[in-house]
Design an enzyme around this catalytic site. Sequence first.
Site, PDB file in Angstrom:
ATOM      1  N   THR A 135      37.860  17.298  15.171  1.00 48.48           N
ATOM      2  CA  THR A 135      38.647  18.613  15.729  1.00 48.48           C
ATOM      3  C   THR A 135      38.254  19.700  15.387  1.00 48.48           C
ATOM      4  O   THR A 135      38.255  20.661  16.111  1.00 48.48           O
ATOM      5  CB  THR A 135      40.104  18.233  15.134  1.00 48.48           C
ATOM      6  OG1 THR A 135      40.135  18.211  13.592  1.00 48.48           O
ATOM      7  CG2 THR A 135      40.731  16.948  15.564  1.00 48.48           C
TER       8      THR A 135
ATOM      9  N   ARG B  29      35.861  14.028  31.544  1.00 47.86           N
ATOM     10  CA  ARG B  29      37.227  14.308  32.084  1.00 47.86           C
ATOM     11  C   ARG B  29      38.107  15.478  31.290  1.00 47.86           C
ATOM     12  O   ARG B  29      38.681  15.989  31.565  1.00 47.86           O
ATOM     13  CB  ARG B  29      38.173  13.225  32.144  1.00 47.86           C
ATOM     14  CG  ARG B  29      37.796  12.159  33.000  1.00 47.86           C
ATOM     15  CD  ARG B  29      38.412  10.850  32.818  1.00 47.86           C
ATOM     16  NE  ARG B  29      37.638  10.305  31.808  1.00 47.86           N
ATOM     17  CZ  ARG B  29      37.616   8.796  31.184  1.00 47.86           C
ATOM     18  NH1 ARG B  29      38.785   8.183  31.832  1.00 47.86           N
ATOM     19  NH2 ARG B  29      37.090   8.529  30.327  1.00 47.86           N
TER      20      ARG B  29
ATOM     21  N   TYR C 149      34.630  25.512  44.206  1.00 44.01           N
ATOM     22  CA  TYR C 149      34.679  26.064  45.211  1.00 44.01           C
ATOM     23  C   TYR C 149      35.074  25.249  46.594  1.00 44.01           C
ATOM     24  O   TYR C 149      34.536  23.877  46.447  1.00 44.01           O
ATOM     25  CB  TYR C 149      33.228  26.667  45.644  1.00 44.01           C
ATOM     26  CG  TYR C 149      32.996  27.481  46.820  1.00 44.01           C
ATOM     27  CD1 TYR C 149      33.102  28.855  46.650  1.00 44.01           C
ATOM     28  CD2 TYR C 149      32.930  27.081  47.975  1.00 44.01           C
ATOM     29  CE1 TYR C 149      32.863  29.705  47.794  1.00 44.01           C
ATOM     30  CE2 TYR C 149      32.620  27.781  49.165  1.00 44.01           C
ATOM     31  CZ  TYR C 149      32.638  29.104  49.220  1.00 44.01           C
ATOM     32  OH  TYR C 149      32.486  29.805  50.280  1.00 44.01           O
TER      33      TYR C 149
ATOM     34  N   ARG D 266      37.512  23.107  51.800  1.00 46.90           N
ATOM     35  CA  ARG D 266      38.520  22.704  52.717  1.00 46.90           C
ATOM     36  C   ARG D 266      38.901  24.154  53.302  1.00 46.90           C
ATOM     37  O   ARG D 266      39.229  24.424  54.332  1.00 46.90           O
ATOM     38  CB  ARG D 266      39.720  22.305  52.003  1.00 46.90           C
ATOM     39  CG  ARG D 266      40.045  20.924  51.788  1.00 46.90           C
ATOM     40  CD  ARG D 266      41.145  20.580  51.148  1.00 46.90           C
ATOM     41  NE  ARG D 266      42.362  20.435  52.343  1.00 46.90           N
ATOM     42  CZ  ARG D 266      43.576  20.261  51.994  1.00 46.90           C
ATOM     43  NH1 ARG D 266      44.270  20.433  50.866  1.00 46.90           N
ATOM     44  NH2 ARG D 266      44.417  20.230  53.316  1.00 46.90           N
TER      45      ARG D 266
ATOM     46  N   ARG E 244      32.987  19.411  56.720  1.00 47.23           N
ATOM     47  CA  ARG E 244      32.249  19.151  55.464  1.00 47.23           C
ATOM     48  C   ARG E 244      31.864  18.147  55.197  1.00 47.23           C
ATOM     49  O   ARG E 244      30.791  17.684  54.442  1.00 47.23           O
ATOM     50  CB  ARG E 244      32.894  19.688  54.350  1.00 47.23           C
ATOM     51  CG  ARG E 244      34.427  18.874  54.137  1.00 47.23           C
ATOM     52  CD  ARG E 244      35.068  19.204  52.804  1.00 47.23           C
ATOM     53  NE  ARG E 244      36.420  18.488  52.868  1.00 47.23           N
ATOM     54  CZ  ARG E 244      37.157  18.416  51.668  1.00 47.23           C
ATOM     55  NH1 ARG E 244      36.580  18.857  50.678  1.00 47.23           N
ATOM     56  NH2 ARG E 244      38.446  17.954  51.837  1.00 47.23           N
TER      57      ARG E 244
ATOM     58  N   ASP F 235      35.400  22.441  25.450  1.00 48.50           N
ATOM     59  CA  ASP F 235      35.374  22.602  23.884  1.00 48.50           C
ATOM     60  C   ASP F 235      34.164  22.143  23.466  1.00 48.50           C
ATOM     61  O   ASP F 235      33.351  21.367  23.855  1.00 48.50           O
ATOM     62  CB  ASP F 235      36.754  22.120  23.047  1.00 48.50           C
ATOM     63  CG  ASP F 235      36.864  20.782  22.973  1.00 48.50           C
ATOM     64  OD1 ASP F 235      35.849  19.921  22.494  1.00 48.50           O
ATOM     65  OD2 ASP F 235      37.732  19.935  23.494  1.00 48.50           O
TER      66      ASP F 235
ATOM     67  N   HIS G 234      33.329  20.149  21.103  1.00 49.49           N
ATOM     68  CA  HIS G 234      33.028  18.504  20.654  1.00 49.49           C
ATOM     69  C   HIS G 234      32.705  18.077  22.096  1.00 49.49           C
ATOM     70  O   HIS G 234      31.974  17.264  21.950  1.00 49.49           O
ATOM     71  CB  HIS G 234      34.462  18.394  20.169  1.00 49.49           C
ATOM     72  CG  HIS G 234      34.674  16.826  19.930  1.00 49.49           C
ATOM     73  ND1 HIS G 234      33.699  15.940  19.218  1.00 49.49           N
ATOM     74  CD2 HIS G 234      35.457  15.915  20.837  1.00 49.49           C
ATOM     75  CE1 HIS G 234      34.032  14.852  19.353  1.00 49.49           C
ATOM     76  NE2 HIS G 234      34.960  14.650  20.374  1.00 49.49           N
TER      77      HIS G 234
ATOM     78  N   ARG H 188      23.847  13.705  28.470  1.00 47.49           N
ATOM     79  CA  ARG H 188      23.070  14.215  29.652  1.00 47.49           C
ATOM     80  C   ARG H 188      21.769  14.846  29.224  1.00 47.49           C
ATOM     81  O   ARG H 188      20.991  15.273  30.194  1.00 47.49           O
ATOM     82  CB  ARG H 188      23.998  15.205  30.527  1.00 47.49           C
ATOM     83  CG  ARG H 188      25.340  14.703  30.943  1.00 47.49           C
ATOM     84  CD  ARG H 188      25.231  13.328  31.779  1.00 47.49           C
ATOM     85  NE  ARG H 188      26.503  12.955  32.076  1.00 47.49           N
ATOM     86  CZ  ARG H 188      26.528  11.619  32.950  1.00 47.49           C
ATOM     87  NH1 ARG H 188      25.579  11.242  33.281  1.00 47.49           N
ATOM     88  NH2 ARG H 188      27.885  11.222  33.264  1.00 47.49           N
TER      89      ARG H 188
END
Lengths: 302, 302, 302, 302
Positions: free
Chosen positions: C89, C114, C121, C124, C196, C212, C214, C223
Site C-alpha cells: 500500500t 485492469r 483516442y 468512433r 475502423r 499507481d 505498485h 512486461r
Amino acid sequence: MPLTPEQEAEIAALRASPRATLRAVSEGMEQHLHHPIEVLDHGLVRVVDYMGDDAAIVQAARVSYGAGTKHVSNDAGLIRYLMRHWHSTPFEMCEIKLHVKLPVFVARQWIRHRTANVNEYSARYSILDREFYIPAPDALAAQSTTNNQGRGALLEGAEAARVLEILKADSTRAYDSYEAMLSQDGQQGLARELARMNLPMNIYTQWYWKTDLHNLFHFLRLRADPHAQYEIRVYADAIAQVVRDWVPLAWEAFEDYRLGAVQISARGVDCLRRMLAGEEVTQETSGMAKGEWREFIATWGR
Amino acid sequence: MPLTPEQEAEIAALRASPRATLRAVSEGMEQHLHHPIEVLDHGLVRVVDYMGDDAAIVQAARVSYGAGTKHVSNDAGLIRYLMRHWHSTPFEMCEIKLHVKLPVFVARQWIRHRTANVNEYSARYSILDREFYIPAPDALAAQSTTNNQGRGALLEGAEAARVLEILKADSTRAYDSYEAMLSQDGQQGLARELARMNLPMNIYTQWYWKTDLHNLFHFLRLRADPHAQYEIRVYADAIAQVVRDWVPLAWEAFEDYRLGAVQISARGVDCLRRMLAGEEVTQETSGMAKGEWREFIATWGR
Amino acid sequence: MPLTPEQEAEIAALRASPRATLRAVSEGMEQHLHHPIEVLDHGLVRVVDYMGDDAAIVQAARVSYGAGTKHVSNDAGLIRYLMRHWHSTPFEMCEIKLHVKLPVFVARQWIRHRTANVNEYSARYSILDREFYIPAPDALAAQSTTNNQGRGALLEGAEAARVLEILKADSTRAYDSYEAMLSQDGQQGLARELARMNLPMNIYTQWYWKTDLHNLFHFLRLRADPHAQYEIRVYADAIAQVVRDWVPLAWEAFEDYRLGAVQISARGVDCLRRMLAGEEVTQETSGMAKGEWREFIATWGR
Amino acid sequence: MPLTPEQEAEIAALRASPRATLRAVSEGMEQHLHHPIEVLDHGLVRVVDYMGDDAAIVQAARVSYGAGTKHVSNDAGLIRYLMRHWHSTPFEMCEIKLHVKLPVFVARQWIRHRTANVNEYSARYSILDREFYIPAPDALAAQSTTNNQGRGALLEGAEAARVLEILKADSTRAYDSYEAMLSQDGQQGLARELARMNLPMNIYTQWYWKTDLHNLFHFLRLRADPHAQYEIRVYADAIAQVVRDWVPLAWEAFEDYRLGAVQISARGVDCLRRMLAGEEVTQETSGMAKGEWREFIATWGR
C-alpha cells in the site's frame, strides 16, 4: 455456539434439498456447503455458494491458449504451469461465497483485501448481539520483544487472569451501556448508528464475503502466514481446508509455488550461487543489511 | 455457424449430464446453460456457469440488514428498494461466466469494463480462424451528420456494395498474408505473435468473461443503450435475455430504475417543477445550454 | 517522427512554464515531464503528470506504522523492508500519468492490466492516422521451435524481405480502403465506427494511462521480463528509465526484490537445501516434472 | 486540537517551501495543501497531494476524442457533456491524497469504498492515542421512528446528559484498561495487537487515503447525501469544499448532474408525463408501491 436454533434449522433445510444442475460440480465442496466451521469462541466460516472446480481453471486457460495446449499432458501439469508462471486469470474463473462471523478487529484487517464483494450486518439498522471474543489462555500473548508488530511468550499466572478479567468486564459494561442507551423504556432511546460507537472491537460482526480463487489465494498467502495475527490466521486456516477439497489440484500447486515457496532477492541469488560453488558467505560479503541477512540465514542455514 | 462439430459435441455432452448440488439453482438459467446464442454473423454468447439467484440477493442483503428487514413485505419489494437506493453490494453476490465470440473491435470496447475476469484466446500461442465480421446490409450505415460518434442512414446501392466488397476482399487478403507469413513450408515461418498484427479488427476472437450482477447491469446500461454501437448492443441484448430468465425480480427492478429511468439535472428538476406548475419554460428561461435543452425536450416534450 | 509540429509546439509550451507548488517534487521526474521518449517506429511514451516521490512512500508507511518506525535507520532501509515483505500500500501512494502511442496489438496486451485509468483516442469519433508498426529487421523473428508463445531466430534474406513487403503492402491497402469507405466525396461515407474494422492491428493508437507505483511495478515485472513480447517490452523499458529517476530508492528495491529475484517452490527449496548440504540432486530425485526441472537448472546450474 | 505542536511544525515546514514544477497546478488547491480542516471534536482532513485540474480532464478527453472536439465551445461545456453522459474516465485522470483522522466507526463505513489506496495507522505496531469522539449536543439524536437506519429528534435533558456521561466514562475506562494491559511495569505486557480489541469504536484512527476524482465524486454523492450518517457527512462536506476549489468546472457539473439531480424510474417518467399533460395521478394510478410513491411525491409535490 455461534448459531441460534432458528439459524441451524434454516441451514439444515438448505442441506436437505439437493437440486439438479448443469453446472460444474465439485464433490469435495458440496460436502462443505452450509456446514459451519467453528472458529475462535463465537466465530464461524460457512460456504454459502461456489462456482467452478479444477476443470474450470483448465477450461478457461484452454480458451486462452487454444488447441495449442494439447501437449500439456494433463490438467495437473497445466495448473502447475499456470501457477508457476503467474498466469492468474484462469484462477479468477472460480468463485466462492462465504458467510463469516468474526470480531470487528479481525474484520478491519480482512476488509483491506479490496477485490471482494461484501455485505456486512448493519449496526445502523440492527442491534448487535452480546458476543465478544475473549482469547483462550493459549492465545493470550505478551508483546514481542523483537518484533514491533507481533506477539511473544504467553502471559502467565496473575497477569493472564487479570487481562481476561478486564476484557470480560469491559465488554459486559460496554454492552450494558449500549442497551441502556438504546432502550426506549421511559426515554427516547439513542439512535442505533450512534450507540454502536460504545462497543469495543472484540464484538462479533458477520458478513457475506465473495471472491475469486486467485484473490482468495492471495488472501491465504498473507493471512495463513505465520506472521499474520493469530485471530485472522485461524479463519484463513479454516478456509484453506475448504479450498483443499474444492480444487485439490490448484491447492497443491498453490502449496508448492506460493505457501511453501521462497522469494530470493537478486543479492540472495548471488549469495546462494556462491554458496553452491563452495564459498563461505558472511553478512559482510553478502551485500545484505543485517535484518535481511538474518532472514536469509533463517531460510538457508549456515 | 460459429461452432465446429467437435465443439457442438463437447457442449452437448455438458448439457446431457445434470448433477446434484446443494447450491442455489435458477431454473430459468439452467435452460440457458451451454446453449450458444448466435450473435452477428459468426459470434456467440454461451452461459458457462453462474452463481446465485434472486433469493441470493435478498439473503445477502438480510445479513446486511439483520432481522430488521422483516417489514419489507417480500423479496420483490426488497430488491426494488435496493435498486432504487443504489445499494449495489447485494447484487454483487450473483456471478455469471460467459463464453463469447466477438470481433476484435467489439472486444476492444468491451474490455474497458475493468471489473470482470477475462481469459482470451491467445494469438501469440495459437492461430486464429478465418472468420471475419461482415455487416449485414441493414447494419451498413453512413456516418451520422449530427453525432460525431454515431451512425446515420443506411448506405445505399452501389456504395453499400462497394463497401462490402472492400471488407471481404481486404479480410481475405489479410488472412492469406497471415497464413503465408506463418507457413513453415520451405521457410522459417514468422512468429505467431508478429504475424497476427496483419489481421484487421473485424476478425473474431473469443474469451471467457466472468462478472457479478451489479457490474453486469452497469455493462448492460451502457451497452444495451441506443447510443451504444450496434455491434456491441446485439451482444448486450443477448445477455439481457439471459439475465431476465436468471434473476427475474432483479431484472424487473433494473428495467424500471435503470434502463427505462431518466436522470434529471438540478436545472432540469427546476424546469420540470415550473412546468408542472403551469409555466411555459423555454431554452432561454431554462438555464440550459442548447444541446442539453435539446436532450431535455426529447424526453419531456413541449 | 511521432509528433506533428503542432504537437511539438504544444508540448514545448508546457515545458517552458514552471510553476510554484507546495507538493512533493521529484527533481529526476521533472526532467522527464513532457519529453517524449521514442519507442518502436512511430510510438512514444511521455510523462504527463506524477504524484509523490520516495519520501511520499515513507511518509505514508509512517502513518501506517506511527512513531514506531523511528528504529528504521533511513528511508532506503524502510523502503527495502516494505518491498521485501510485500507491503504494497505505501507504493500505491505514488501515481503516474503517461501519454502513450502504441500499436493496437500491443494495446490489447497492455489493457489487460485492469488497475489503471485509461482514455484512448476514439476511432468512433475521429479518424486514425496512417501510421503502422513495421518491425525493424532485428525484430523480425521466426516462431520459436521450443516455446509455443515465443519467437526464435531472426528471419533471413528473402523471407524477411517478403514479410516486410507484405506488412507494408497490406497496411497501405487497408488504409486506402479505410479512406475510400469514409470518403464523403460523391457518396454518403461509411460510419467511422464501422470503417475502423478494416484496419490491421499494427496501426497506432494512443491513450492517456494513469496508474499507481505498485501496479506499475507489477506491470514492469511482467512486461520488462525477457518472456514478454518484444514490442511491449520496449515500452516497459522506456517506462523503467523514467521510474528509476522518479523514485530511485523504490526502484533499487524493486530491482533487487522483484526484477532480479527468483521465486523458488517448496520442492525447489528442498532441492537447494540438499545441494547446499553437498547432495547431487537430479531430476529423478528432485520430485519435479521435466519442464520445471529445466527451469530450475537454468537458474541454479549443475 | 487534533495536532500536536510537533505535527503542526512539520506541516508548517511543508507549507513554507514552494518548489518549481512543470506539472498542472491548481491555484485553488495549492491554498488547501497541508492546511488541516478540523472535523468533529478531534478529526481532520488534510490535503497531502493532488494531480491534475479542470484542464487535465479536458486534455484526457481530447486524446479520447481527438481533434473532433474542436466544436465544443469551451472546457466547461465539454466537462458538462462528459458528466451528463457518464463518461467517467476523464475524471479518473485527477487524483487526490488526503490525510484523515476519524473515529473507527466512521472508518468502517468509509473503507467500503474499495477503489482507493489506504495506509492506516497500525494499532498492531503502535499505541493509539487517548482520543474519542463524543458527540456535540446537537448531534445526539434518538433513533428515527420512521427510518430503521436513521436518526430522529435530538435527545433531551437528562437522557442526553446520561448518554454523554456513559460515552465518556466507558471510553475512559476502556483506555485505562488498554494502558493497564499494555504496561510492562512489573508485568510482561499484553501484545498491542490484542490489547487494541478492548477499545471502543469511537476512538480515533488516521490514514492516508488516495483516490481519483471520479471515485471521489461517487463517494461524495453517497456520503454528502442527507441520508448518510452525520459523522461521515461532515467529512464529505469538508472534502467537498476542497474539490470546489480544486476543479471548479467539474464541481459545478457534479452539483448539477449528480448532487442536485434526481433519478426517475420508468414508472415515474410515465407519471410525470401524464402530470405534465394535466392528468391527476394518484398512488393507485401510478403503478408504484406506497414507499416509492411517497418518495416520488416528496420530490414532485402534489
